[in-house]
Write a protein that holds these residues in place. Sequence first.
Motif, PDB file in Angstrom:
ATOM      1  N   PRO A  93     -11.316  -8.636  -2.529  1.00  0.00           N
ATOM      2  CA  PRO A  93      -9.867  -8.481  -2.669  1.00  0.00           C
ATOM      3  C   PRO A  93      -9.135  -8.995  -1.433  1.00  0.00           C
ATOM      4  O   PRO A  93      -9.640  -8.881  -0.315  1.00  0.00           O
ATOM      5  CB  PRO A  93      -9.676  -6.974  -2.827  1.00  0.00           C
ATOM      6  CG  PRO A  93     -10.922  -6.357  -2.303  1.00  0.00           C
ATOM      7  CD  PRO A  93     -12.012  -7.353  -2.479  1.00  0.00           C
ATOM      8  N   GLU A 129      -3.968  -5.523  -1.363  1.00  0.00           N
ATOM      9  CA  GLU A 129      -4.127  -4.214  -1.986  1.00  0.00           C
ATOM     10  C   GLU A 129      -2.836  -3.418  -1.885  1.00  0.00           C
ATOM     11  O   GLU A 129      -2.177  -3.426  -0.845  1.00  0.00           O
ATOM     12  CB  GLU A 129      -5.273  -3.461  -1.289  1.00  0.00           C
ATOM     13  CG  GLU A 129      -5.455  -2.060  -1.814  1.00  0.00           C
ATOM     14  CD  GLU A 129      -6.772  -1.419  -1.379  1.00  0.00           C
ATOM     15  OE1 GLU A 129      -7.601  -2.125  -0.780  1.00  0.00           O
ATOM     16  OE2 GLU A 129      -6.951  -0.232  -1.651  1.00  0.00           O
ATOM     17  N   ARG A 179      -8.376  -1.466   6.270  1.00  0.00           N
ATOM     18  CA  ARG A 179      -8.259  -2.593   5.338  1.00  0.00           C
ATOM     19  C   ARG A 179      -7.740  -3.829   6.055  1.00  0.00           C
ATOM     20  O   ARG A 179      -8.225  -4.930   5.844  1.00  0.00           O
ATOM     21  CB  ARG A 179      -7.316  -2.233   4.174  1.00  0.00           C
ATOM     22  CG  ARG A 179      -7.832  -1.155   3.263  1.00  0.00           C
ATOM     23  CD  ARG A 179      -9.217  -1.432   2.754  1.00  0.00           C
ATOM     24  NE  ARG A 179      -9.237  -2.289   1.566  1.00  0.00           N
ATOM     25  CZ  ARG A 179     -10.339  -2.805   1.053  1.00  0.00           C
ATOM     26  NH1 ARG A 179     -11.505  -2.574   1.617  1.00  0.00           N
ATOM     27  NH2 ARG A 179     -10.285  -3.551  -0.034  1.00  0.00           N
ATOM     28  N   THR A 211      -2.091  -5.365   2.967  1.00  0.00           N
ATOM     29  CA  THR A 211      -1.737  -4.150   2.237  1.00  0.00           C
ATOM     30  C   THR A 211      -0.243  -4.112   1.943  1.00  0.00           C
ATOM     31  O   THR A 211       0.572  -4.359   2.825  1.00  0.00           O
ATOM     32  CB  THR A 211      -2.118  -2.895   3.041  1.00  0.00           C
ATOM     33  OG1 THR A 211      -1.724  -3.091   4.397  1.00  0.00           O
ATOM     34  CG2 THR A 211      -3.608  -2.640   2.976  1.00  0.00           C
ATOM     35  N   VAL A 271      -1.894  -8.629  -6.852  1.00  0.00           N
ATOM     36  CA  VAL A 271      -2.651  -7.686  -6.024  1.00  0.00           C
ATOM     37  C   VAL A 271      -4.012  -7.462  -6.683  1.00  0.00           C
ATOM     38  O   VAL A 271      -4.159  -7.621  -7.892  1.00  0.00           O
ATOM     39  CB  VAL A 271      -1.939  -6.324  -5.853  1.00  0.00           C
ATOM     40  CG1 VAL A 271      -0.724  -6.452  -4.988  1.00  0.00           C
ATOM     41  CG2 VAL A 271      -1.609  -5.700  -7.189  1.00  0.00           C
ATOM     42  N   ASP A 272      -4.983  -7.122  -5.871  1.00  0.00           N
ATOM     43  CA  ASP A 272      -6.348  -7.009  -6.396  1.00  0.00           C
ATOM     44  C   ASP A 272      -6.830  -5.569  -6.485  1.00  0.00           C
ATOM     45  O   ASP A 272      -7.892  -5.289  -7.031  1.00  0.00           O
ATOM     46  CB  ASP A 272      -7.310  -7.802  -5.507  1.00  0.00           C
ATOM     47  CG  ASP A 272      -6.894  -9.257  -5.418  1.00  0.00           C
ATOM     48  OD1 ASP A 272      -6.434  -9.785  -6.442  1.00  0.00           O
ATOM     49  OD2 ASP A 272      -7.000  -9.845  -4.331  1.00  0.00           O
ATOM     50  N   ALA A 273      -6.072  -4.664  -5.916  1.00  0.00           N
ATOM     51  CA  ALA A 273      -6.499  -3.264  -5.959  1.00  0.00           C
ATOM     52  C   ALA A 273      -5.287  -2.368  -5.788  1.00  0.00           C
ATOM     53  O   ALA A 273      -4.241  -2.803  -5.308  1.00  0.00           O
ATOM     54  CB  ALA A 273      -7.519  -2.985  -4.862  1.00  0.00           C
ATOM     55  N   SER A 287      -4.473   1.766  -4.676  1.00  0.00           N
ATOM     56  CA  SER A 287      -4.949   3.094  -4.304  1.00  0.00           C
ATOM     57  C   SER A 287      -3.753   3.996  -4.091  1.00  0.00           C
ATOM     58  O   SER A 287      -2.645   3.527  -3.846  1.00  0.00           O
ATOM     59  CB  SER A 287      -5.751   3.069  -3.003  1.00  0.00           C
ATOM     60  OG  SER A 287      -6.536   1.938  -2.934  1.00  0.00           O
ATOM     61  N   LYS A 307      -8.768   5.522  -5.660  1.00  0.00           N
ATOM     62  CA  LYS A 307      -8.607   4.144  -6.105  1.00  0.00           C
ATOM     63  C   LYS A 307      -8.335   4.141  -7.602  1.00  0.00           C
ATOM     64  O   LYS A 307      -9.139   4.627  -8.381  1.00  0.00           O
ATOM     65  CB  LYS A 307      -9.870   3.349  -5.803  1.00  0.00           C
ATOM     66  CG  LYS A 307     -10.082   3.146  -4.318  1.00  0.00           C
ATOM     67  CD  LYS A 307     -11.276   2.236  -4.070  1.00  0.00           C
ATOM     68  CE  LYS A 307     -11.699   2.240  -2.620  1.00  0.00           C
ATOM     69  NZ  LYS A 307     -10.805   1.564  -1.719  1.00  0.00           N
TER      70      LYS A 307
END
Lengths: 292, 88
Positions: free
Chosen positions: A76, A79, A109, A116, A168-170, A172, A190
């Motif tokens: 990723p 995020e 991260r 982020t 975005v890839d993730a 949380s 997550k």
Amino acid sequence: MATSRELKNKIRSVNNTKKITRTMEMISTAKAVVCQRRIEATQPYGDKLAEIRRDLGSCGDGLAGGFPLLRQVESPSREAVFIVTANRGLCGGYNANTLKVAENYIRKRNADGVQTDVYILGKKGISRFKYLGMESVEQYIHFDDRPTFEEAEEVISPVMESFEKGEVDALSVVFTHYINAAKQEPVLRKLLPITVDQADGDSSRSVGEFILEPSPELILGRLLPLSLKMQFFQALVEAAASEQIARRMAMKNATDNAEEMATKYTQLYNRTRQAAITQEILEVIGGAEVLN
Amino acid sequence: MAGSLLCSVLSPEGTIFEGEASFVEAHALDGRLGILPGHAPLITALGEGPLRISISDSDERRWQISGGFMEVLKNKVSIVAEGLEQTS
């Protein structure tokens, strides 16, 4: 030694503070009960969604492919992180603890080379990030102790869309997890990418084949976003309950401290008063003896 | 009639209805869908439309829902609704 007038003022002010903190404690107690009830009320819905997802899985035919929300990314690069804090303070370590978890995670991260996007809920988180000079994409301050599903949906939907588009890839969310009335702790959960536990061989419920209307793909395509929103909503509800419980504890401690202080000052006041009286009597006796 | 249905209607913020019913009618994506006791296991996505639960001949509940799911399993009907409004 302080004069008795000074002490009297101090006692009065401590008692006033005690009144306020006790009231706040009682308000938080009442609100906490409401919030806890809301947690219980949201449970069946979330459970049922998970159950349907399991039943869908038991109908087999590899549903994994083709859903944007199930997109898995090897490495990723961006995020989204949601941080759930309170609008108000006076709740002990509630905000500080949540923010500590969030800050550590974001730093980690960033160190890993992942960008982020930070979304902050609650004034306390916003001012903390401003103080640290850390950037955030969006701030929300309209959440109170009764978050609604619609509010949660509004906040998370745009991010879900950008996940589907691959921006975005993730995703949380950092919030205070309500374990039970006596235990809450800040956690990082997550939400995206969704991990499908295909190996989940829950055979106890797979009673025969289900008729799937109109098609398994369509059902899953609607179920995934809904259960995601639900998880986010539940996080908000839990955070709200944890906030109230934290505030109740903080205010209880404050009330106890005020109580102790008032007792101490009252003793001191009585002692000074006693000393003054003794002094006066001695003076009168002394004066009388001179006359003799 | 062979038994009755155990029906529950859930919304994100709580359980709206829970109890026995003799008939459930919901709006699936491609038309209305009626569930009687003894129905085969079913999972379906619901569309925008009315949801009706008959408790007895004279007693029924109605809602307007804007989406969600219905699961039928062994005379247990669960409706997870999205956007739910009571109409009567």
